[in-house]
Motif scaffolding. Structure first.
Motif, PDB file in Angstrom:
ATOM      1  N   PHE A   1       0.836  -1.199   0.000  1.00  0.00           N
ATOM      2  CA  PHE A   1       0.000   0.000   0.000  1.00  0.00           C
ATOM      3  C   PHE A   1       0.869   1.246   0.000  1.00  0.00           C
ATOM      4  N   THR A   2       0.468   2.211  -0.810  1.00  0.00           N
ATOM      5  CA  THR A   2       1.067   3.530  -0.757  1.00  0.00           C
ATOM      6  C   THR A   2      -0.007   4.560  -1.055  1.00  0.00           C
ATOM      7  N   ASP A   3       0.375   5.838  -1.093  1.00  0.00           N
ATOM      8  CA  ASP A   3      -0.592   6.909  -1.334  1.00  0.00           C
ATOM      9  C   ASP A   3      -0.304   7.606  -2.654  1.00  0.00           C
ATOM     10  N   ALA A   4      -1.300   8.292  -3.184  1.00  0.00           N
ATOM     11  CA  ALA A   4      -1.200   8.900  -4.503  1.00  0.00           C
ATOM     12  C   ALA A   4      -0.258  10.091  -4.544  1.00  0.00           C
ATOM     13  N   ASP A   5       0.117  10.648  -3.395  1.00  0.00           N
ATOM     14  CA  ASP A   5       1.041  11.782  -3.359  1.00  0.00           C
ATOM     15  C   ASP A   5       2.421  11.356  -2.887  1.00  0.00           C
ATOM     16  N   THR A   6       2.752  10.082  -3.123  1.00  0.00           N
ATOM     17  CA  THR A   6       3.969   9.490  -2.578  1.00  0.00           C
ATOM     18  C   THR A   6       4.800   8.837  -3.673  1.00  0.00           C
ATOM     19  N   LEU A   7       6.125   8.888  -3.526  1.00  0.00           N
ATOM     20  CA  LEU A   7       7.052   8.213  -4.424  1.00  0.00           C
ATOM     21  C   LEU A   7       7.717   7.065  -3.673  1.00  0.00           C
ATOM     22  N   VAL A   8       7.712   5.892  -4.276  1.00  0.00           N
ATOM     23  CA  VAL A   8       8.344   4.730  -3.647  1.00  0.00           C
ATOM     24  C   VAL A   8       9.721   4.503  -4.276  1.00  0.00           C
ATOM     25  N   PRO A   9      10.674   3.924  -3.524  1.00  0.00           N
ATOM     26  CA  PRO A   9      11.997   3.639  -4.090  1.00  0.00           C
ATOM     27  C   PRO A   9      11.940   2.431  -5.028  1.00  0.00           C
ATOM     28  N   GLN A  10      12.942   2.291  -5.874  1.00  0.00           N
ATOM     29  CA  GLN A  10      12.926   1.220  -6.859  1.00  0.00           C
ATOM     30  C   GLN A  10      12.951  -0.159  -6.202  1.00  0.00           C
ATOM     31  N   ASP A  11      13.590  -0.274  -5.046  1.00  0.00           N
ATOM     32  CA  ASP A  11      13.664  -1.578  -4.377  1.00  0.00           C
ATOM     33  C   ASP A  11      12.587  -1.747  -3.308  1.00  0.00           C
ATOM     34  N   TRP A  12      11.537  -0.967  -3.397  1.00  0.00           N
ATOM     35  CA  TRP A  12      10.463  -0.967  -2.395  1.00  0.00           C
ATOM     36  C   TRP A  12       9.876  -2.360  -2.186  1.00  0.00           C
ATOM     37  N   LEU A  13       9.418  -2.988  -3.238  1.00  0.00           N
ATOM     38  CA  LEU A  13       8.798  -4.305  -3.125  1.00  0.00           C
ATOM     39  C   LEU A  13       9.824  -5.376  -2.774  1.00  0.00           C
ATOM     40  N   VAL A  14      10.993  -5.296  -3.386  1.00  0.00           N
ATOM     41  CA  VAL A  14      12.038  -6.281  -3.133  1.00  0.00           C
ATOM     42  C   VAL A  14      12.401  -6.305  -1.658  1.00  0.00           C
ATOM     43  N   ARG A  15      12.555  -5.134  -1.064  1.00  0.00           N
ATOM     44  CA  ARG A  15      12.916  -5.069   0.358  1.00  0.00           C
ATOM     45  C   ARG A  15      11.777  -5.584   1.240  1.00  0.00           C
ATOM     46  N   GLN A  16      10.542  -5.266   0.892  1.00  0.00           N
ATOM     47  CA  GLN A  16       9.422  -5.793   1.677  1.00  0.00           C
ATOM     48  C   GLN A  16       9.460  -7.316   1.715  1.00  0.00           C
ATOM     49  N   LEU A  17       9.610  -7.928   0.569  1.00  0.00           N
ATOM     50  CA  LEU A  17       9.593  -9.384   0.490  1.00  0.00           C
ATOM     51  C   LEU A  17      10.807 -10.011   1.167  1.00  0.00           C
ATOM     52  N   ALA A  18      11.941  -9.325   1.110  1.00  0.00           N
ATOM     53  CA  ALA A  18      13.187  -9.884   1.637  1.00  0.00           C
ATOM     54  C   ALA A  18      13.148 -10.106   3.142  1.00  0.00           C
TER      55      ALA A  18
END
Length: 236
Positions: free
Chosen positions: A89-106
């Protein structure tokens, strides 16, 4: 499958940049064999938010709740029905880092609570910025909770009962329910997102109102951004 839910209410100013960052995160080499679906939940949008999401090839869902908890919940349910095993989950006024999902799963955890950084302090004075930096913990094992930077497994989400239909603090309530069910939660500052510090915030009781309360002359500081799910209902 990974499902990403982004609630939005009249966010044409920010949605394109948000989605561009999300699409970069999806393209991370470590996710080559992973199916990822993004859903923008358009909650009573009267502007071009939907059109801009569609232009980037992102699916949308039109609802009329004016309720961020309900918007997150209906988005999650749609992606779970499509086969999502992990929800981010994120918000419409937010930027996520490129490794956002990878780090979550790790982390191999049931849920991951990440931190946020402010995009610009240009609309605030130095007092507000100093207060924020003094109160916020940019460390591992922090206790901040943000709907703009949250991930969890489908099983953990279901066991906790999902997002409640709250107009604010729906993220804090979900994490409290995760703790109640014994979920393993990673509290990390290694995958921060960047969120808008705009003064025209959409959600009362959310992160924008918290930042505004740090300004001199506002009387008091509203609840700090989710210092503990067991103690504080903090900003989303």
């Amino acid at each position: 499958m990974i499902g990403i839910v982004i609630p939005a209410h009249n966010e044409q100013r920010h949605i394109s940049d948000c989605l561009a960052s999300v699409l970069l995160a999806i393209a991370h080499p470590a996710l080559q064999n992973q199916r990822v679906e993004v859903l923008v939940v358009l909650d009573d949008c009267l502007d071009q938010t939907g059109e801009r999401a569609t232009a980037l090839g992102v699916a949308t869902l039109d609802v009329c709740y004016r309720n961020v908890g309900q918007a997150r919940a209906v988005g999650a349910e749609q992606l779970l029905e499509a086969g999502a095993q992990w929800l981010a989950f994120t918000d419409a006024d937010t930027l996520v880092p490129q490794d956002w999902l990878v780090r979550q799963l790790a982390f191999g955890a049931d849920a991951v609570c990440g931190t946020v950084e402010v995009d610009s302090w240009s609309e605030y004075d130095e007092v507000a910025r100093s207060r924020y930096l003094a109160l916020y913990q940019f460390v591992e094992n922090h206790r901040h909770i943000h709907g703009a930077n949250l991930g969890l497994s489908a099983d953990a989400y279901r066991n906790a009962g999902g997002f409640q239909h709250l107009v604010a603090h729906e993220d804090v309530r979900l994490v409290a329910d995760l703790e109640r069910t014994g979920a393993r939660i990673a509290w990390t500052a290694t995958n921060p997102v960047i969120t808008s510090a705009r003064r025209d915030y959409k959600c009362r009781g959310g992160f924008g109102e918290y930042l505004a309360s740090l300004m001199p002359g506002t009387g008091h500081v509203v609840s700090e951004p989710s210092a503990s799910a067991n103690v504080t209902l903090g900003a989303g």
